[in-house]
Design an enzyme around this catalytic site. Structure first.
Site, PDB file in Angstrom:
ATOM      1  N   SER A 172       2.122  16.221 -15.168  1.00 55.41           N
ATOM      2  CA  SER A 172       1.321  14.899 -15.692  1.00 55.41           C
ATOM      3  C   SER A 172      -0.275  15.518 -15.548  1.00 55.41           C
ATOM      4  CB  SER A 172       1.434  13.940 -14.478  1.00 55.41           C
ATOM      5  OG  SER A 172       0.600  12.880 -14.706  1.00 55.41           O
TER       6      SER A 172
ATOM      7  N   HIS B 285       3.032  15.717 -19.918  1.00 54.15           N
ATOM      8  CA  HIS B 285       3.350  14.024 -19.509  1.00 54.15           C
ATOM      9  C   HIS B 285       1.962  13.611 -19.326  1.00 54.15           C
ATOM     10  CE1 HIS B 285       5.764  10.900 -17.679  1.00 54.15           C
ATOM     11  NE2 HIS B 285       4.784  10.556 -16.884  1.00 54.15           N
TER      12      HIS B 285
ATOM     13  N   ASP C  67      -0.010   9.858 -18.910  1.00 53.72           N
ATOM     14  CA  ASP C  67       0.231   8.549 -18.168  1.00 53.72           C
ATOM     15  C   ASP C  67      -1.014   7.659 -18.767  1.00 53.72           C
ATOM     16  OD1 ASP C  67       2.404   9.071 -16.349  1.00 53.72           O
ATOM     17  OD2 ASP C  67       1.176  10.556 -15.283  1.00 53.72           O
TER      18      ASP C  67
ATOM     19  N   MET D 209      -2.305   3.908 -18.663  1.00 55.47           N
ATOM     20  CA  MET D 209      -2.154   2.853 -17.862  1.00 55.47           C
ATOM     21  C   MET D 209      -3.237   1.856 -18.168  1.00 55.47           C
ATOM     22  SD  MET D 209      -1.832   4.589 -13.900  1.00 55.47           S
ATOM     23  CE  MET D 209      -1.150   6.142 -13.727  1.00 55.47           C
TER      24      MET D 209
ATOM     25  N   HIS E  84       3.831   8.194 -21.454  1.00 54.41           N
ATOM     26  CA  HIS E  84       4.555   7.137 -20.515  1.00 54.41           C
ATOM     27  C   HIS E  84       3.532   6.143 -20.553  1.00 54.41           C
ATOM     28  CE1 HIS E  84       5.399   6.303 -15.970  1.00 54.41           C
ATOM     29  NE2 HIS E  84       5.865   5.325 -16.747  1.00 54.41           N
TER      30      HIS E  84
ATOM     31  N   MET F 202       2.452   2.599 -19.398  1.00 50.04           N
ATOM     32  CA  MET F 202       2.357   1.778 -18.128  1.00 50.04           C
ATOM     33  C   MET F 202       1.501   0.608 -18.676  1.00 50.04           C
ATOM     34  SD  MET F 202       2.464   4.424 -15.092  1.00 50.04           S
ATOM     35  CE  MET F 202       1.893   5.894 -16.040  1.00 50.04           C
TER      36      MET F 202
ATOM     37  N   MET G 206      11.217   6.149 -12.230  1.00 50.96           N
ATOM     38  CA  MET G 206       9.937   6.120 -11.389  1.00 50.96           C
ATOM     39  C   MET G 206      10.569   6.303 -10.055  1.00 50.96           C
ATOM     40  SD  MET G 206       7.426   6.066 -13.442  1.00 50.96           S
ATOM     41  CE  MET G 206       6.395   6.257 -12.080  1.00 50.96           C
TER      42      MET G 206
ATOM     43  N   GLY H  93       1.300   3.902 -11.025  1.00 54.66           N
ATOM     44  CA  GLY H  93      -0.155   3.701 -10.929  1.00 54.66           C
ATOM     45  C   GLY H  93      -0.834   4.875 -10.448  1.00 54.66           C
TER      46      GLY H  93
ATOM     47  N   GLY I 283      -1.163   8.996  -9.038  1.00 58.03           N
ATOM     48  CA  GLY I 283      -0.572  10.298  -8.432  1.00 58.03           C
ATOM     49  C   GLY I 283      -0.486  10.631  -7.167  1.00 58.03           C
ATOM     50  N   GLY I 284       0.071  11.594  -6.438  1.00 51.68           N
ATOM     51  CA  GLY I 284       0.143  11.927  -5.030  1.00 51.68           C
ATOM     52  C   GLY I 284       0.609  11.103  -4.306  1.00 51.68           C
TER      53      GLY I 284
ATOM     54  N   ASP J 115      10.012  10.764 -12.037  1.00 48.13           N
ATOM     55  CA  ASP J 115       8.799  10.657 -12.282  1.00 48.13           C
ATOM     56  C   ASP J 115       8.112  10.247 -10.714  1.00 48.13           C
ATOM     57  OD1 ASP J 115       5.676  10.535 -12.818  1.00 48.13           O
ATOM     58  OD2 ASP J 115       5.934   9.300 -14.361  1.00 48.13           O
ATOM     59  N   GLY J 116       7.383  10.969  -9.923  1.00 51.01           N
ATOM     60  CA  GLY J 116       6.530  10.637  -8.909  1.00 51.01           C
ATOM     61  C   GLY J 116       6.966  11.160  -7.678  1.00 51.01           C
ATOM     62  N   GLY J 117       6.316  11.810  -6.995  1.00 51.56           N
ATOM     63  CA  GLY J 117       6.533  12.514  -5.720  1.00 51.56           C
ATOM     64  C   GLY J 117       7.504  14.016  -5.954  1.00 51.56           C
TER      65      GLY J 117
ATOM     66  N   GLY K  27       2.973  15.976 -11.147  1.00 51.72           N
ATOM     67  CA  GLY K  27       1.501  15.851 -11.137  1.00 51.72           C
ATOM     68  C   GLY K  27       0.551  16.941 -10.222  1.00 51.72           C
ATOM     69  N   SER K  28       0.636  16.126  -9.022  1.00 51.13           N
ATOM     70  CA  SER K  28       0.046  17.079  -8.133  1.00 51.13           C
ATOM     71  C   SER K  28       0.585  18.375  -7.748  1.00 51.13           C
ATOM     72  CB  SER K  28      -0.376  15.879  -7.031  1.00 51.13           C
ATOM     73  OG  SER K  28       0.774  15.365  -6.437  1.00 51.13           O
TER      74      SER K  28
HETATM   75  C1  DX5 Z   1       2.523   7.438 -11.571  1.00 52.73           C
HETATM   76  C2  DX5 Z   1       2.666   8.348 -12.928  1.00 52.73           C
HETATM   77  C3  DX5 Z   1       2.883   9.680 -12.496  1.00 52.73           C
HETATM   78  C4  DX5 Z   1       2.247  10.491 -11.636  1.00 52.73           C
HETATM   79  C5  DX5 Z   1       2.797  11.591 -10.983  1.00 52.73           C
HETATM   80  O1  DX5 Z   1       2.536   5.999 -12.084  1.00 52.73           O
HETATM   81  O2  DX5 Z   1       3.524   7.774 -13.837  1.00 52.73           O
HETATM   82  O3  DX5 Z   1       3.296  10.364 -13.756  1.00 52.73           O
HETATM   83  O4  DX5 Z   1       1.095  11.108 -12.538  1.00 52.73           O
HETATM   84  O5  DX5 Z   1       2.139  12.163 -10.118  1.00 52.73           O
HETATM   85  P1  DX5 Z   1       2.715  13.024  -8.833  1.00 52.73           P
HETATM   86  O6  DX5 Z   1       3.453  13.995  -9.371  1.00 52.73           O
HETATM   87  O7  DX5 Z   1       1.607  13.460  -7.889  1.00 52.73           O
HETATM   88  O8  DX5 Z   1       3.386  12.108  -7.791  1.00 52.73           O
HETATM   89 ZN    ZN Z   2       4.231   9.198 -15.469  1.00 55.64          ZN
END
Ligand code: DX5
Ligand code: ZN
Length: 220
Positions: free
Chosen positions: A9, A34, A36, A38, A67, A69, A138, A143, A145-146, A176-178, A198-199
């Protein structure tokens, strides 16, 4: 050996050097990019618009996995398709007429995805499997990352995998996420074939090495 799709991401990338950051994950071996999007309403931050997707497009031939959002995503999908998105994913929570929106995405030549927040039941998408190319579960509240992976989502991954297999669907199942070195095996073992990271990629000094490590851990 499981072949999983890794989709870094760019939310965690250095936005002041986006061209360099895109090229680095491309040559580093990512499968998808990816993105994001928002809107400051469905989720608090405002991030990336279709003009940024258009700017990214010439710098990679990898799949652009967008993606959304955003509220009222049906008003945005055409702009993102024209900007060069390959996959457009909308949130079920934002779509009253979900079937129509998914068909609209397909009619624009893109793959159609639907995303579910952690608290949204999998059964909410059982009647749109016929027009679905991707399910994006999700595993954090969207909303930011990290954030930390919500382990209660693992059983939703299993449930979604069973539902797709029972329906004979070839849709990708992306989480997606963590997702990181500590959680990727759990996610893939539960039935995901694609992960957003992402992170776990962009906060590491060597993106290629970070993706290789994730791939190895996913393979088990
Ligand atoms: C959160 C995003 C994710 C986010 C993932 O709303 O949709 O794509 O960037 O970040 P990590 O991998 O750091 O959880
Ligand atoms: Zn995402």
């Amino acid at each position: 050996m499981k072949n999983i799709i890794i989709a870094p991401s760019i939310l965690s990338a250095d936005f002041a050097n986006l061209e360099k950051e895109i090229r680095a994950i491309d040559v580093g071996g990512c499968d998808w990019v990816h993105i994001d999007v928002m809107d400051g309403t469905f989720v608090p931050p405002i991030t990336i618009g279709d003009n940024i997707v258009k700017a990214i497009r010439p710098h990679t031939e990898k799949v652009l996995d967008v993606h959304l959002m955003v509220e009222h995503p049906e008003t945005q999908v055409e702009a993102f398709a024209k900007a060069g998105a390959d996959i457009i994913t909308v949130h079920q929570e934002t779509c009253v007429h979900l079937e129509r929106t998914l068909q609209l995405i397909r009619s624009l030549g893109c793959k159609a995805g639907v995303s579910l927040c952690p608290s949204t039941p999998v059964s909410n998408i059982k009647d749109v499997l016929h027009c679905l190319d991707l399910v994006l579960l999700m595993s954090v509240n969207p909303g930011y990352g990290g954030q930390s992976y919500i382990h209660a989502v693992t059983s939703k991954i299993e449930e979604t995998r069973s539902m797709l297999d029972a329906a004979g669907s070839n849709a990708d199942l992306e989480v997606d996420g963590g997702v990181n070195t500590a959680t990727i095996a759990e996610v893939v073992d539960a039935g995901a074939n694609a992960v957003v990271a992402g992170s776990a990629v962009y906060n590491k000094p060597d993106y290629a090495a970070a993706m290789s490590e994730l791939r190895e851990l996913a393979a088990g």
